[in-house]
Design an enzyme around this catalytic site. Sequence first.
Site, mmCIF file in Angstrom:
data_model
loop_
_atom_site.group_PDB
_atom_site.id
_atom_site.type_symbol
_atom_site.label_atom_id
_atom_site.label_comp_id
_atom_site.label_asym_id
_atom_site.label_seq_id
_atom_site.Cartn_x
_atom_site.Cartn_y
_atom_site.Cartn_z
ATOM 1 N N ASP B 240 16.544 89.684 69.918
ATOM 2 C CA ASP B 240 15.085 89.024 69.899
ATOM 3 C C ASP B 240 14.752 89.498 71.525
ATOM 4 O O ASP B 240 15.517 89.214 72.329
ATOM 5 C CB ASP B 240 14.893 87.772 69.639
ATOM 6 C CG ASP B 240 15.527 87.010 70.981
ATOM 7 O OD1 ASP B 240 16.668 86.793 71.170
ATOM 8 O OD2 ASP B 240 14.535 86.365 71.647
ATOM 9 N N CYS B 283 -1.052 103.744 65.354
ATOM 10 C CA CYS B 283 -1.153 105.310 65.607
ATOM 11 C C CYS B 283 -1.758 106.085 64.529
ATOM 12 O O CYS B 283 -2.332 106.985 64.564
ATOM 13 C CB CYS B 283 0.286 105.666 65.619
ATOM 14 S SG CYS B 283 1.049 105.124 67.065
#
Lengths: 349, 349
Positions: B240, B283
Amino acid sequence: MAVGTLATVKSLDPRELREAGAQMILANAYHLHLRPGDDLIARLGGLHRFMRWDGPILTDSGGFQVFSLAQLRTVAEEGVEFRSHIDGSTRRFTPESVMEIERNLGADVVMQFDHVIPGQSDPASARDASERSVRWLARCLEAFSRLEPMHGHQQSLFPIVQGGIHDDLRREAAAAITAMHDWSGYAIGGLSVGEAKPDMYRMLDVVNQALPSDRPRYLMGVGFPEDLIEGVRRGVDLFDCVAPTRMGRNGSVFTSDGRLNIKRAEYRSDERPLDESCDCAACAQFSRAYIRHLFVSDEMLGMRLLSLHNVHFLVALMRAARAAIAKGEFDAWSRRWLDRYHSRSDILA
Amino acid sequence: MAVGTLATVKSLDPRELREAGAQMILANAYHLHLRPGDDLIARLGGLHRFMRWDGPILTDSGGFQVFSLAQLRTVAEEGVEFRSHIDGSTRRFTPESVMEIERNLGADVVMQFDHVIPGQSDPASARDASERSVRWLARCLEAFSRLEPMHGHQQSLFPIVQGGIHDDLRREAAAAITAMHDWSGYAIGGLSVGEAKPDMYRMLDVVNQALPSDRPRYLMGVGFPEDLIEGVRRGVDLFDCVAPTRMGRNGSVFTSDGRLNIKRAEYRSDERPLDESCDCAACAQFSRAYIRHLFVSDEMLGMRLLSLHNVHFLVALMRAARAAIAKGEFDAWSRRWLDRYHSRSDILA
């Protein structure tokens, strides 16, 4: 129209807007000219492509911003010289230069450059600005007709009816504008800028009589739910207002029972959605308790969820108004809607 | 795991996270205990329901936060007394009270309460904290076993192997922990907290040998792409890190060719996506020029799009690593990947 001044409806993305039912977005020529530049947006294929919004877009000309945000204005018949509110640089807007900017941006509807004055201006100032706006409109039309659309689709130029809160000035402006050209739509400007509500409604009644009934009318910078309903009642078709997103960022929520402020302690453990009769993505998923937690913790998702809900709320309100009109029940529907909206003063935000 | 400290992955919503490929989210018991309160979240049905994440959630115990954020700590064998970083109120965490908090929150994986010390601590302090963490683990296990899960699903308690950058302490901690119980997973704590990279890698090698190979290992608070690859190489399964969202809010972007900072002037008219080999929603739709404009204009959508891209980037990296492992090509794949990532020092953010 959802307001996307800088080519983004604050905190929301195009998919969310589509899913909330938004059809048309407003962007601003003044702001986009200063940043990132309309020339850059033109090179990148125009506003639709830049911000990835394939629905209609309208650009406001910047008249309002030049007269509200910019500093050290000098108004002449030729145009306005002012300093940018971002970097203080000297700029000059004329009807012709603004048409170039709006051709560069490539919105579907572009607004004329107009002379905007405060809501309570005296009749002489109001007449001066209103008549100048009509003369500037003629120059806008000439420039707009001379310049070609740049991005492979047509654009429509909308005139703006000014005239302050003076019946005769509004009537004269509407007459001069409709005589000049067969416009594809008409805007009503200079309202909701500080005048009393009855004055605004009276102006809408006057203009409603004076404009062709088969063309859309756009009431600029309005509004809140009550204003939308009173505008529709007086023949208005299009509105824009920053309220849903600005209020959303401040924690204020439209509901069928009035406004509420999600930051209040009473919502701390409230498992209900923001509005039980709403089907937006925020109401479908999250509790008031969770969204309050996001606000109290300064988490961006809270502002997103409220902005989304508020935009959805106004779009759904307009959808309901259209359905009521189609059924010939607008008056009864609007009375019921407003009664409920105003019934719970205890939850006013 | 995407980091959602306060029950929200900053700026993103659950649907975006799912679409970016995120499977598991980390939240934080210390933060949620202080605000909005684990008791409130328990009453509202637990974390999954509160934040509308139906995938797995892990809660960190708050050990790290008590020792980094809170003020005026007093550490005793019984537990830690500290002042809240929000309102200065005095609080007390013990292994038992933290297990109660984590049962209230209802994450799928809950971390033990441990004693965290700075990365370069001397061997005596490191031994003291590591041995205390093992004793606290026994108390966590006892409390965890005594308390029932509250939200209709099982929870797993993970121990944390501490020991600073000292081989023997890491080995001793791993031995004591594995001897205590047959855990369903193991965490490696106290790394990426200021020590040199070679020290971190050496500790991972040591722990990799010492832990059962058929249980997941979770390297806490790590990391950047290079760290993920070097962790996977040394047997780590779970990570994480706040980097993808924190960097995203600052304009920094992971790409296959290294990091770039979207605020730089060179992207002003760049029509390419952030990363040409990425298929995230940012994107797929938006140009660097548009996202740069959002950042320069302080528009929230910019932070959202970069956070989304960066989370997607790390998730896609881990997916590629799993595929390479399955084909027995991890070493060659990771060398190629890192070479490309480090090849363009000119675009480092």
